[in-house]
Design a protein around this motif. Sequence first.
Motif, PDB file in Angstrom:
ATOM      1  N   GLU A 122       0.839  -1.210   0.000  1.00 46.66           N
ATOM      2  CA  GLU A 122       0.000   0.000   0.000  1.00 46.66           C
ATOM      3  C   GLU A 122       0.867   1.250   0.000  1.00 46.66           C
ATOM      4  O   GLU A 122       0.613   2.207  -0.739  1.00 46.66           O
ATOM      5  CB  GLU A 122      -0.917   0.015   1.231  1.00 46.66           C
ATOM      6  CG  GLU A 122      -2.024  -1.014   1.187  1.00 46.66           C
ATOM      7  CD  GLU A 122      -2.723  -1.188   2.533  1.00 46.66           C
ATOM      8  OE1 GLU A 122      -3.723  -1.906   2.562  1.00 46.66           O
ATOM      9  OE2 GLU A 122      -2.259  -0.628   3.548  1.00 46.66           O
ATOM     10  N   ALA A 123       1.888   1.218   0.847  1.00 50.96           N
ATOM     11  CA  ALA A 123       2.738   2.406   0.965  1.00 50.96           C
ATOM     12  C   ALA A 123       3.545   2.644  -0.315  1.00 50.96           C
ATOM     13  O   ALA A 123       3.719   3.782  -0.748  1.00 50.96           O
ATOM     14  CB  ALA A 123       3.668   2.259   2.166  1.00 50.96           C
ATOM     15  N   LEU A 124       4.022   1.563  -0.939  1.00 51.28           N
ATOM     16  CA  LEU A 124       4.786   1.745  -2.176  1.00 51.28           C
ATOM     17  C   LEU A 124       3.868   2.135  -3.338  1.00 51.28           C
ATOM     18  O   LEU A 124       4.251   2.915  -4.203  1.00 51.28           O
ATOM     19  CB  LEU A 124       5.584   0.477  -2.496  1.00 51.28           C
ATOM     20  CG  LEU A 124       6.778   0.224  -1.567  1.00 51.28           C
ATOM     21  CD1 LEU A 124       7.439  -1.116  -1.874  1.00 51.28           C
ATOM     22  CD2 LEU A 124       7.808   1.357  -1.669  1.00 51.28           C
ATOM     23  N   ARG A 125       2.673   1.615  -3.344  1.00 51.43           N
ATOM     24  CA  ARG A 125       1.724   2.034  -4.374  1.00 51.43           C
ATOM     25  C   ARG A 125       1.441   3.532  -4.234  1.00 51.43           C
ATOM     26  O   ARG A 125       1.384   4.261  -5.227  1.00 51.43           O
ATOM     27  CB  ARG A 125       0.424   1.229  -4.265  1.00 51.43           C
ATOM     28  CG  ARG A 125      -0.587   1.600  -5.325  1.00 51.43           C
ATOM     29  CD  ARG A 125      -1.548   0.472  -5.601  1.00 51.43           C
ATOM     30  NE  ARG A 125      -2.548   0.360  -4.567  1.00 51.43           N
ATOM     31  CZ  ARG A 125      -3.486  -0.602  -4.548  1.00 51.43           C
ATOM     32  NH1 ARG A 125      -3.514  -1.529  -5.491  1.00 51.43           N
ATOM     33  NH2 ARG A 125      -4.360  -0.640  -3.589  1.00 51.43           N
ATOM     34  N   GLN A 126       1.288   3.943  -2.995  1.00 48.18           N
ATOM     35  CA  GLN A 126       1.065   5.366  -2.733  1.00 48.18           C
ATOM     36  C   GLN A 126       2.248   6.211  -3.211  1.00 48.18           C
ATOM     37  O   GLN A 126       2.086   7.355  -3.618  1.00 48.18           O
ATOM     38  CB  GLN A 126       0.840   5.556  -1.224  1.00 48.18           C
ATOM     39  CG  GLN A 126       0.450   6.949  -0.806  1.00 48.18           C
ATOM     40  CD  GLN A 126      -0.932   7.325  -1.313  1.00 48.18           C
ATOM     41  OE1 GLN A 126      -1.843   6.505  -1.319  1.00 48.18           O
ATOM     42  NE2 GLN A 126      -1.087   8.557  -1.743  1.00 48.18           N
ATOM     43  N   ALA A 127       3.435   5.593  -3.190  1.00 44.36           N
ATOM     44  CA  ALA A 127       4.643   6.313  -3.624  1.00 44.36           C
ATOM     45  C   ALA A 127       4.843   6.241  -5.141  1.00 44.36           C
ATOM     46  O   ALA A 127       5.887   6.649  -5.648  1.00 44.36           O
ATOM     47  CB  ALA A 127       5.867   5.740  -2.906  1.00 44.36           C
TER      48      ALA A 127
END
Length: 611
Positions: A122-127
Motif C-alpha cells: 500500500e505504501a509503495l503504491r502510494q509512492a
Amino acid sequence: MVPSLHSGAGEATQLRPTTLALAALGIGSLLAGAETKPNIVLIVTDDQGWWDLGIHGNQEIDTPNLDRLAAESVELTRFYVQPVCAPTRAGLMTGRHYLRTGLYNTRFGGDTLHLGEHTLAEALRQAGYRTGIFGKWHLGEYRRFHPDQRGFDESVFFSAGHTERYWEPDALLNDGRPISVRGHITDVLTDAASTFVRANRDQPFFLYLAYNVPHSPLLVRDALHEKYRAMGVASNDARIYGLVEQCDAAIGRLLGLIDSSGLRQDTVVLFMSDNGGVSRHYRAGLRGGKASVYEGGVRSPFFARWPGRFEPGRKTGARGSHLDLFPTLLEIAGGVAPSDVALDGKSLLPLLTGETDESPHERLFHIWDRHAPSMESRWAVAGPRYKLVGRELYDLEADPGEQRDIAATEPEVAAALRQEFTEWLADVTAGKAFEPVAIPVGNKLEDPVDLLPSWARHKGQHASVTQMRHRDPAPPAPLGNRPVEESTVYTFGGYYWDTIEGWKEPGESVAWKIDVAEAGEYEVSLVYGCDLDDAGGKFAISVAGSELRGTVLPTPGRTFFEPHRVGTMQLPEGVTELRVRVIESPGSDLMALNRVRIGSKRPASPGSPSR
Ligand SMILES: [Ca+2]
C-alpha cells in the motif's frame, strides 16, 4: 498536503475507507536529487537456512546465482527473522512485530494480518509504484485479507502456509480468481514475475517474489534429488537442496531478464529467507533450526544489490531485521509511512550505503508459540553481544554456536535482558486476543464463503489448543485425559481435506465467529462425508437465536466430502457466532465435517469459495 492511503482498490467501497494522516519518513541525503525511483525486487524463499547456500560454506549445494548476487551485493551476515513463516511475513509487510498485527500463529486462523494494518505494498503504491506479489502470502485465508485487497496491483498467490501440489499447482489465485497452470510452482511463479517485470519496465515497480521452496512437501525433480543423494546427502536434505538449486536457477533467469531489459542499474534486489532452515546436512556451526529461537532458527541470508549505491561484496555484521525493510524500502522509494501505527523497524539504508556500520537496533526480539505467547513460549532477546534464550544466556561474540550457557556467571546480564523481554512482551501483546478474526460472510468477494474446520472452536477452545490429529500418515494422537468419544477433534488430512470428527454426544458442538456484511437470508450447506452405517444423525445449526435442523445423509464414503444444503437462515449484521450441534448421533460418528458453506440469497457477484 499528505495524501491518503487506501487499503486496496477493490476493497475501498466494501470495507471502511481508510483515510489516514501520513507523516513523511524523511528521505536520505543519498537520494536527494534522485530523478527516478528505483524498481524494488524482494525475493523471499521459504525455510531456506542460512546454511543452504554455497557462499555460506555449504560444499554440496549448488547456488551459483545467489552466490553471484551476494558478491554483487552488500551482505548483512546477522540479519534476523522470526522462527516461522507467517510472523516474519507480517513483519515484512508492516514493519511491525507480528504480535502487534493480530497475527499469532501459522495456522488455525491465527495467520491473519488484521485489517487495521498498513502494508508495504500500500505504501509503495502510494509512492507511485506498480506492485506485484508472486507466491506465498500466508497473511490471511479469506478473500478480504488477500494481497489484491491489501495493496498489490497484480497477484498470483496462494494464501495458506503450505500447498500440496508443486506440479500443476491447484491453489494459486490470479487477482483472486482460481487459475489452471502447468509446470512446477517455482517456474510458474518466476514466469509470472518475469511477465510483471516486462510489462512494467517503464515505470517503478515493486516485485515481491515469495517462493514457497524449500518448504515441505519437498516435491522436487528426480534428477536433482538423485544428484544430491549421489553426493552422500540424506534423502530429505537432497530434496531440499534440489529445490534450492532449482529456485537458484529461476532467480538467475529473473536477474538475467532484469539485465537484458536494461533495468539493472535502476533496480534494488533484495534476497532473504523467511525463517531458519530445516536441512541437517550442513549447519554452518549454528544451533537450532526453523521454529527455534537459537541462531539457526532466526538468522537469514540477506543480500541487497543496488549498482552504484551499495558496494558490491561488502559484508557487515551489524544486525538488521526483517522489520527494517518497510522503512528502508519506503526511504528508497521516497514514500511515506503511516502515522497511526508505531513501526518497530528502522531504515537500514545508512548501513547499506556504508554511511554507518552500526546496527539501528539495541535489541532484537524473537518469540514463537503455537498457542498464546507468554514467558513460557520459546523466546529470545539479543543485543550485539549477549543473547538470552529463555533462561539461557549466550555470548554471541565468543560463542556464536550458542553452546556455553553463561547465565550462572552473568546473572545481572541475564536478569536485565529478561526484564527487557518481559516489558517488550507486555507492550506488543497489550489488548490482543490471540483468536481468529471473525470470518467475513456475505462479502461480495467471496460469496458463498466456507467456514474452515481449522478456524472452529471446540468446547470453548480453539482447535490449536485442543487436541489435533493427523489423518495420514501419522497415527491419531492421544486425546489427553479425555476419551475420544467425548470430544470433537480437528483432523488434518491436507488443507482441502481437513475435517471435524468425533461427534458423539447430544449437545456437543463447535462454533465459528462470523462477521455478516448485511442482515438477510442466507443459504447454509454442510460439506461432509458420512459412512452408510453412520447416516441418519441429526444436527442443529444456530445463529443468534435462530436455528436450522438437518439430518446427515450418506456419501459414497466417509472421505467423500459432498455439499448438502440444509436450508436458509436469517443472519443479523455484524459479528456473531454460528454453532453446529449434535442432536442425535446413532452411529460411530455424526459426520466428517469438511466445510460449512454460507451464501447470501441475493444474486452473487463472480467469486469463489476459499477452497
Ligand atoms: Ca517458512
